[in-house]
Design an enzyme around this catalytic site. Structure first.
Site, PDB file in Angstrom:
ATOM      1  N   GLU A  63      -2.894  15.744  -3.267  1.00  0.00           N
ATOM      2  CA  GLU A  63      -4.204  16.492  -1.840  1.00  0.00           C
ATOM      3  C   GLU A  63      -5.552  17.053  -2.778  1.00  0.00           C
ATOM      4  OE1 GLU A  63      -2.349  18.855   1.093  1.00  0.00           O
ATOM      5  OE2 GLU A  63      -1.367  16.915   2.013  1.00  0.00           O
ATOM      6  N   ASN A  64      -6.725  17.592  -2.264  1.00  0.00           N
ATOM      7  CA  ASN A  64      -7.456  17.942  -2.927  1.00  0.00           C
ATOM      8  C   ASN A  64      -8.149  18.765  -1.618  1.00  0.00           C
ATOM      9  OD1 ASN A  64     -10.512  18.246  -3.559  1.00  0.00           O
ATOM     10  ND2 ASN A  64      -9.288  16.743  -4.893  1.00  0.00           N
ATOM     11  N   GLU A  74       2.686   6.204  -2.070  1.00  0.00           N
ATOM     12  CA  GLU A  74       3.009   4.860  -1.496  1.00  0.00           C
ATOM     13  C   GLU A  74       1.396   4.116  -3.156  1.00  0.00           C
ATOM     14  OE1 GLU A  74       3.003   6.885   0.731  1.00  0.00           O
ATOM     15  OE2 GLU A  74       4.224   5.887   2.916  1.00  0.00           O
ATOM     16  N   CYS A 114      -2.085   2.176   3.155  1.00  0.00           N
ATOM     17  CA  CYS A 114      -1.160   2.776   2.282  1.00  0.00           C
ATOM     18  C   CYS A 114      -0.478   0.877   2.811  1.00  0.00           C
ATOM     19  CB  CYS A 114      -0.387   3.091   2.187  1.00  0.00           C
ATOM     20  SG  CYS A 114      -0.514   4.782   1.670  1.00  0.00           S
TER      21      CYS A 114
HETATM   22  N1  THU Z   1       1.368  10.661   3.389  1.00  0.00           N
HETATM   23  C1  THU Z   1       1.499  10.137   1.846  1.00  0.00           C
HETATM   24  O1  THU Z   1       2.176  10.222   1.510  1.00  0.00           O
HETATM   25  N2  THU Z   1       2.055   9.049   2.251  1.00  0.00           N
HETATM   26  C2  THU Z   1       2.416   8.542   3.947  1.00  0.00           C
HETATM   27  O2  THU Z   1       2.891   7.792   4.120  1.00  0.00           O
HETATM   28  C3  THU Z   1       2.679   9.652   4.769  1.00  0.00           C
HETATM   29  C4  THU Z   1       1.533  10.887   4.744  1.00  0.00           C
HETATM   30  C5  THU Z   1       0.274  12.055   2.245  1.00  0.00           C
HETATM   31  C6  THU Z   1      -0.342  12.093   3.229  1.00  0.00           C
HETATM   32  C7  THU Z   1      -0.987  13.643   2.995  1.00  0.00           C
HETATM   33  O3  THU Z   1      -1.538  13.877   1.595  1.00  0.00           O
HETATM   34  C8  THU Z   1       0.191  13.697   3.308  1.00  0.00           C
HETATM   35  O4  THU Z   1       1.216  13.264   3.653  1.00  0.00           O
HETATM   36  C9  THU Z   1       0.026  14.368   4.941  1.00  0.00           C
HETATM   37  O5  THU Z   1      -0.662  13.715   5.801  1.00  0.00           O
END
Ligand code: THU
Length: 163
Positions: A63-64, A74, A114
């Site tokens: 995240e950022n 993914e 994704c």
């Molecule tokens: N996120 C994923 O990495 N994969 C998913 O399938 C759903 C959401 C992440 C994005 C963000 O960093 C956090 O989960 C909350 O949405």
């Protein structure tokens, strides 16, 4: 009026029912959640995929502070695999998420962005991706691939309609 009925199959299994290859991916996806950087959502996602030639690649969400600039687990895993092993089809991917001090009870499901990247990857190699969505209370297995999660999807051939 014509009705179009979509048919797809999702299997729900316990962890113990997974075969050895799927178990390996689930274990690595769970482990990858530990490398997630998710101070804003505190939702730690991990993914592990297998390439056609047998390599395993993991990814986790990053995240950022400028929220939209983060990346999901993914896409991190898929793009990393294409960097490490160029032109290698992906045959399966497992996803797990850790939140509130435990893995989610329900299977975690990939976001739209994704899914679209999985659509492109399948189309690129003409290779369905077996999708394994881990949940503590049950894991979904989708052997047919992304068409189950993304019917009526936009594929590279869709562009040809406009040529
Ligand atoms: N996120 C994923 O990495 N994969 C998913 O399938 C759903 C959401 C992440 C994005 C963000 O960093 C956090 O989960 C909350 O949405």
């Amino acid at each position: 009026m014509k009705e179009i009925h979509l048919k797809s199959t999702i299997f729900m299994v316990n962890y113990e029912e997974l075969d050895i290859q799927d178990k390996e991916l689930v274990d690595l996806a769970k482990e990858a959640t530990k490398r997630s950087y998710a101070p804003y959502s505190t939702f730690h996602v991990g993914a592990a995929l297998r390439t056609k030639d047998g390599h395993i690649v993991t990814g986790c969400n990053q995240e950022n502070a400028s929220y939209p600039n983060g990346i999901c687990a993914e896409r991190n895993a898929i793009f990393t695999s294409q960097n490490l092993y160029p032109n290698q089809p992906i045959v399966s991917i497992a996803i797990a998420a850790y939140s509130n001090k435990d893995f989610t009870l329900s299977p975690v499901s990939p976001c739209g962005a994704c899914r679209q990247v999985m659509v492109e990857t399948e189309a690129r190699y003409n290779q369905p991706i077996r999708i394994i969505l881990y949940g503590k209370a049950g894991t979904y297995i989708i052997p047919e691939g992304i068409n189950v999660l993304m019917p009526l999807r936009f594929v590279p051939d869709s562009l040809k309609d406009f040529e």
